[in-house]
Design an enzyme around this catalytic site. Sequence first.
Site, PDB file in Angstrom:
ATOM      1  N   ARG A  82       0.797  -1.236   0.000  1.00 34.35           N
ATOM      2  CA  ARG A  82       0.000   0.000   0.000  1.00 34.35           C
ATOM      3  C   ARG A  82       0.827   1.283   0.000  1.00 34.35           C
ATOM      4  O   ARG A  82       1.905   1.343   0.588  1.00 34.35           O
ATOM      5  CB  ARG A  82      -0.919   0.014   1.214  1.00 34.35           C
ATOM      6  CG  ARG A  82      -1.998  -1.056   1.117  1.00 34.35           C
ATOM      7  CD  ARG A  82      -2.871  -1.116   2.358  1.00 34.35           C
ATOM      8  NE  ARG A  82      -3.952  -2.087   2.150  1.00 34.35           N
ATOM      9  CZ  ARG A  82      -3.786  -3.408   2.244  1.00 34.35           C
ATOM     10  NH1 ARG A  82      -2.618  -3.907   2.565  1.00 34.35           N
ATOM     11  NH2 ARG A  82      -4.800  -4.225   2.007  1.00 34.35           N
ATOM     12  N   HIS A 108      -0.966  -2.426  -4.480  1.00 33.94           N
ATOM     13  CA  HIS A 108      -0.378  -3.291  -5.512  1.00 33.94           C
ATOM     14  C   HIS A 108      -0.363  -2.675  -6.910  1.00 33.94           C
ATOM     15  O   HIS A 108      -0.717  -3.329  -7.901  1.00 33.94           O
ATOM     16  CB  HIS A 108      -1.115  -4.630  -5.540  1.00 33.94           C
ATOM     17  CG  HIS A 108      -0.896  -5.470  -4.310  1.00 33.94           C
ATOM     18  ND1 HIS A 108       0.212  -5.366  -3.514  1.00 33.94           N
ATOM     19  CD2 HIS A 108      -1.656  -6.453  -3.738  1.00 33.94           C
ATOM     20  CE1 HIS A 108       0.132  -6.245  -2.512  1.00 33.94           C
ATOM     21  NE2 HIS A 108      -0.991  -6.909  -2.620  1.00 33.94           N
ATOM     22  N   ASP A 145      -1.278  -9.749   8.407  1.00 38.14           N
ATOM     23  CA  ASP A 145      -1.166  -9.085   7.103  1.00 38.14           C
ATOM     24  C   ASP A 145      -0.208  -7.917   7.339  1.00 38.14           C
ATOM     25  O   ASP A 145      -0.601  -6.756   7.280  1.00 38.14           O
ATOM     26  CB  ASP A 145      -2.546  -8.612   6.628  1.00 38.14           C
ATOM     27  CG  ASP A 145      -2.513  -8.093   5.193  1.00 38.14           C
ATOM     28  OD1 ASP A 145      -1.428  -8.128   4.586  1.00 38.14           O
ATOM     29  OD2 ASP A 145      -3.570  -7.649   4.707  1.00 38.14           O
ATOM     30  N   HIS A 193       3.149 -12.634  -5.794  1.00 40.06           N
ATOM     31  CA  HIS A 193       2.009 -12.801  -4.901  1.00 40.06           C
ATOM     32  C   HIS A 193       1.448 -14.228  -4.949  1.00 40.06           C
ATOM     33  O   HIS A 193       0.234 -14.425  -5.018  1.00 40.06           O
ATOM     34  CB  HIS A 193       0.933 -11.773  -5.276  1.00 40.06           C
ATOM     35  CG  HIS A 193       0.082 -11.319  -4.139  1.00 40.06           C
ATOM     36  ND1 HIS A 193      -0.825 -12.144  -3.512  1.00 40.06           N
ATOM     37  CD2 HIS A 193       0.000 -10.135  -3.502  1.00 40.06           C
ATOM     38  CE1 HIS A 193      -1.444 -11.467  -2.562  1.00 40.06           C
ATOM     39  NE2 HIS A 193      -0.955 -10.242  -2.526  1.00 40.06           N
ATOM     40  N   GLU A 253       5.509 -12.454   0.778  1.00 45.74           N
ATOM     41  CA  GLU A 253       5.902 -11.511  -0.273  1.00 45.74           C
ATOM     42  C   GLU A 253       7.156 -10.763   0.156  1.00 45.74           C
ATOM     43  O   GLU A 253       7.104  -9.957   1.078  1.00 45.74           O
ATOM     44  CB  GLU A 253       4.766 -10.512  -0.517  1.00 45.74           C
ATOM     45  CG  GLU A 253       3.456 -11.156  -0.916  1.00 45.74           C
ATOM     46  CD  GLU A 253       2.270 -10.256  -0.568  1.00 45.74           C
ATOM     47  OE1 GLU A 253       2.177  -9.154  -1.115  1.00 45.74           O
ATOM     48  OE2 GLU A 253       1.457 -10.663   0.283  1.00 45.74           O
TER      49      GLU A 253
HETATM   50  C1  BGC Z   1      -1.965  -7.470   1.157  1.00 48.01           C
HETATM   51  C2  BGC Z   1      -3.359  -7.707   1.633  1.00 48.01           C
HETATM   52  C3  BGC Z   1      -4.258  -7.765   0.430  1.00 48.01           C
HETATM   53  C4  BGC Z   1      -3.797  -8.879  -0.450  1.00 48.01           C
HETATM   54  C5  BGC Z   1      -4.610  -8.932  -1.688  1.00 48.01           C
HETATM   55  C6  BGC Z   1      -1.572  -8.632   0.310  1.00 48.01           C
HETATM   56  O1  BGC Z   1      -0.288  -8.433  -0.181  1.00 48.01           O
HETATM   57  O2  BGC Z   1      -1.074  -7.293   2.210  1.00 48.01           O
HETATM   58  O3  BGC Z   1      -3.782  -6.697   2.519  1.00 48.01           O
HETATM   59  O4  BGC Z   1      -5.578  -7.960   0.784  1.00 48.01           O
HETATM   60  O5  BGC Z   1      -2.459  -8.704  -0.786  1.00 48.01           O
HETATM   61  O6  BGC Z   1      -4.644 -10.171  -2.188  1.00 48.01           O
END
Ligand code: BGC
Length: 374
Positions: free
Chosen positions: A110, A135, A274, A208, A339
């Site tokens: 973010r 992203h 997260d 991802h 990640e």
């Molecule tokens: C984020 C999550 C997000 C997800 C989406 C992750 O990398 O940290 O907050 O919801 O990606 O798939």
Amino acid sequence: MKATRLQILICVIILFTACNQGVKENGANKKGVTKKEWGTVDDKPVYLFTLTNSKGDYVTISNYGSTVTSFVVPDKNGNKSGIIIGFDSLSTYLKHPPYFGATIGRYGNRIGNAQFKLGDSTYHLAANDGKNSLHGGLKGFDKVVWDAMVADSTSPELSLTYLSKDGEEGYPGNLKVTVTYTFTDSDELKIQYAAETDKPTPVNLTNHSYFNLSGDVNNTILDHTLMIDADAYTPVDSTLIPTGEIKPVKGTPFDFTTAKKIGLDISAVPGGYDHNWVLNNKNGALAKVAVLSDVVSRRSLEVFTTEPGLQFYAGNFLDGSFINRDGKPIQLRTALCLETQHFPDSPNKPGFPSTILQPGQQYSSTTIYKVIVQ
Ligand code: BGC
């Protein structure tokens, strides 16, 4: 008419070449790279590549989103199954699942309030996650078609390149990105990222993939154990933007310095894990930073990276709305992401390691996902 020896030899060579270069389905078991046509997006051809090692284990990767769509390796009994979430058809990826297996860019995770300041300018991004940008924005690197090149190497290798134009998704500078995937005989998926820009710009690239080492999404990942070599993490606000603090994990549910079950403390973390872990690996060398294990299949995933951070996302937003390739719904916490990255919202956090790439500099980052069976 009798064929000459030369004609017979030519026929044999043609047949041999066709067998080796022919388009194969998933599950090709000959070492090398095969390519299959997978559809068209934005008038560009999309392919599915299979990288098979000498053991017959394989990964499949598409140039749509530079996406890893499967990673197939044996369990303790030698039975092969897929350890990441993925689909067999491009059409499912076009429904925009939550970044399953994709390359994330220009900025992984973010950016607060969907804006950042660089020099005298403020850059505005799409707010695609509440008021924040997530992203890479509305059409990040996960939703574009990359150019593909199969490399000539001792291990199967695929290079994907993408030119992100100046102003794309609000980011400054033409950014040329290359992601090179190598799949070794030791079941290592090596991902090398490289990028160059012609204007200063933030860059934070990651993959991802969602892992479930049991190979069956009917099992949650709560019984997997995880070790993260990190003494600190970056706490977040209610919108998952780091507060800017770097806090020790000791004595908190974020302490994974010794392997523990993911389910052990997850309920003590509102929403579930997260977060970004501040890795102990601080000098940019390639180091082992995390180990995920499943006691049933006895598969372990070792994560090596040159990056300073790791986002451990426990699949908190998975809700069964996508169906895995084996027909099973992908429910809450049936897969997780590890990640490798720089820290979220770094362009607005002067205390975090810089993510700004300058013209003339080379962005370079390596991550290895290695599967071992113990
Ligand atoms: C984020 C999550 C997000 C997800 C989406 C992750 O990398 O940290 O907050 O919801 O990606 O798939």
